[in-house]
Structure formats: structure tokens, C-alpha cells
Scaffold this motif. Structure first.
Motif, mmCIF file in Angstrom:
data_model
loop_
_atom_site.group_PDB
_atom_site.id
_atom_site.type_symbol
_atom_site.label_atom_id
_atom_site.label_comp_id
_atom_site.label_asym_id
_atom_site.label_seq_id
_atom_site.Cartn_x
_atom_site.Cartn_y
_atom_site.Cartn_z
ATOM 1 N N TYR A 21 -1.586 -1.872 -6.258
ATOM 2 C CA TYR A 21 -1.287 -1.860 -4.779
ATOM 3 C C TYR A 21 -2.143 -2.843 -4.010
ATOM 4 C CZ TYR A 21 1.345 2.488 -5.936
ATOM 5 O OH TYR A 21 2.188 3.146 -6.413
ATOM 6 N N GLU A 68 -3.818 -3.417 -0.446
ATOM 7 C CA GLU A 68 -4.187 -2.867 0.679
ATOM 8 C C GLU A 68 -3.899 -3.927 1.794
ATOM 9 O OE1 GLU A 68 -5.522 0.481 1.354
ATOM 10 O OE2 GLU A 68 -5.302 0.835 -0.629
ATOM 11 N N GLN A 69 -3.717 -3.442 3.266
ATOM 12 C CA GLN A 69 -3.632 -4.246 4.354
ATOM 13 C C GLN A 69 -4.789 -5.151 4.457
ATOM 14 O OE1 GLN A 69 -3.184 -1.329 7.512
ATOM 15 N NE2 GLN A 69 -1.033 -1.317 7.335
ATOM 16 N N LYS A 122 0.710 -1.229 0.083
ATOM 17 C CA LYS A 122 -0.097 0.056 -0.070
ATOM 18 C C LYS A 122 0.923 1.224 0.052
ATOM 19 C CE LYS A 122 -3.536 2.385 2.433
ATOM 20 N NZ LYS A 122 -4.117 2.319 3.993
#
Length: 146
Positions: free
Chosen positions: A96, A98-99, A46
Motif C-alpha cells: 500500500y 500512503e499519501q 492507501k
């Protein structure tokens, strides 16, 4: 008169067969071209900004994962990836992660890949480097190329 009619029918069928074969041949050539070069999908942490360095043909390193004709690069926060796979040309895509695991594509209206270069080769391992970020971020970091 009837012989001319048969000749015309055969001529039309012959031309139709040539057109059909030509269309199929062009389709196969285009399909083959689209299958030659895979897409390189870089899965970035991210908000990752910085240099990505991929070292190819590294014995003891894992091969790149594949999804059809897409090669997956799981880029760690360091930006350094080592793989036993060979370097092949193809389109690069930045994603990307994300967590929570969601995948977010990089902005399409801003160029996010800068300073792309390859090294090595000549029978030995090769390397790919590029910077991920905005033009301003790249300008600030281009002297720190790995």
C-alpha cells in the motif's frame, strides 16, 4: 605399500572433486530457478479494496517497471492496469502506498488476495484478475468480478 597410499590419495582427491562439482552444479540450478520467475509487486492506493485487473500485451501501453527481478504494478484507484509487458508467473506481493509516499506491506497474517484468475493467452493478450481485501469483503464482491 606406498602405491596403495598414492592410490588412496588420488581416490580422495577424485571424490572431493566430484563432490565440489556436484555442489556447484546444484547451486547453479537453484540460482537459475530463483531467477526464472520474478516477483510481482502491486503498488496499491492507501486502503485499496476491490478487483485488480491487469491487461497484458497492450500496444501503446507502457511496459512494467522493473527493480531487479521484481515487476512493479502501479495500480490506480480503478484497479485497472494496462501494460505492453507479457504475463509471466511469479510470486505476488501487495504494497500500500500512503499519501506521503511511504510503502506499507499488506498484513501477513490475513489472506488479502482472492479469486485469482487468468484469461486470454493462446497467442493473444492475456489478463490477470484478483480481489484485494479480507475474506468477508471478497465474499461480498465476488459476484461483481470484472
Amino acid at each position: 605399500m606406498e602405491k596403495k597410499s598414492h592410490f588412496s590419495n588420488y581416490l580422495v582427491l577424485f571424490i572431493a572433486a566430484i563432490i565440489t562439482v556436484s555442489i556447484v552444479a546444484v547451486g547453479l540450478i537453484l540460482l537459475n530457478k530463483s531467477l526464472e520467475n520474478p516477483t510481482h509487486k502491486f503498488l496499491l492506493p492507501k486502503e485499496f479494496t476491490g478487483w485488480v485487473e491487469v491487461a497484458y500485451e497492450q500496444s501503446g501501453s507502457p511496459a512494467l517497471k522493473e527493480e531487479g527481478r521484481t515487476l512493479l504494478y502501479e495500480v490506480p484507484p480503478s484497479g485497472k492496469v494496462m501494460t505492453s509487458s507479457k504475463n509471466v508467473s511469479g510470486t505476488m506481493v501487495l504494497i500500500y502506498v500512503e499519501q506521503d509516499g511511504r510503502l506499507i506491506e499488506s498484513p501477513k497474517d490475513v489472506s488479502m488476495i482472492h479469486g485469482q484468475g487468468t484469461g486470454g493467452g493462446g497467442g493473444g493478450p492475456s489478463r490477470l484478475t484478483f480481489f484485494v481485501g479480507t475474506e468477508e469483503q471478497w465474499q461480498a464482491a465476488k459476484d461483481k468480478r470484472p
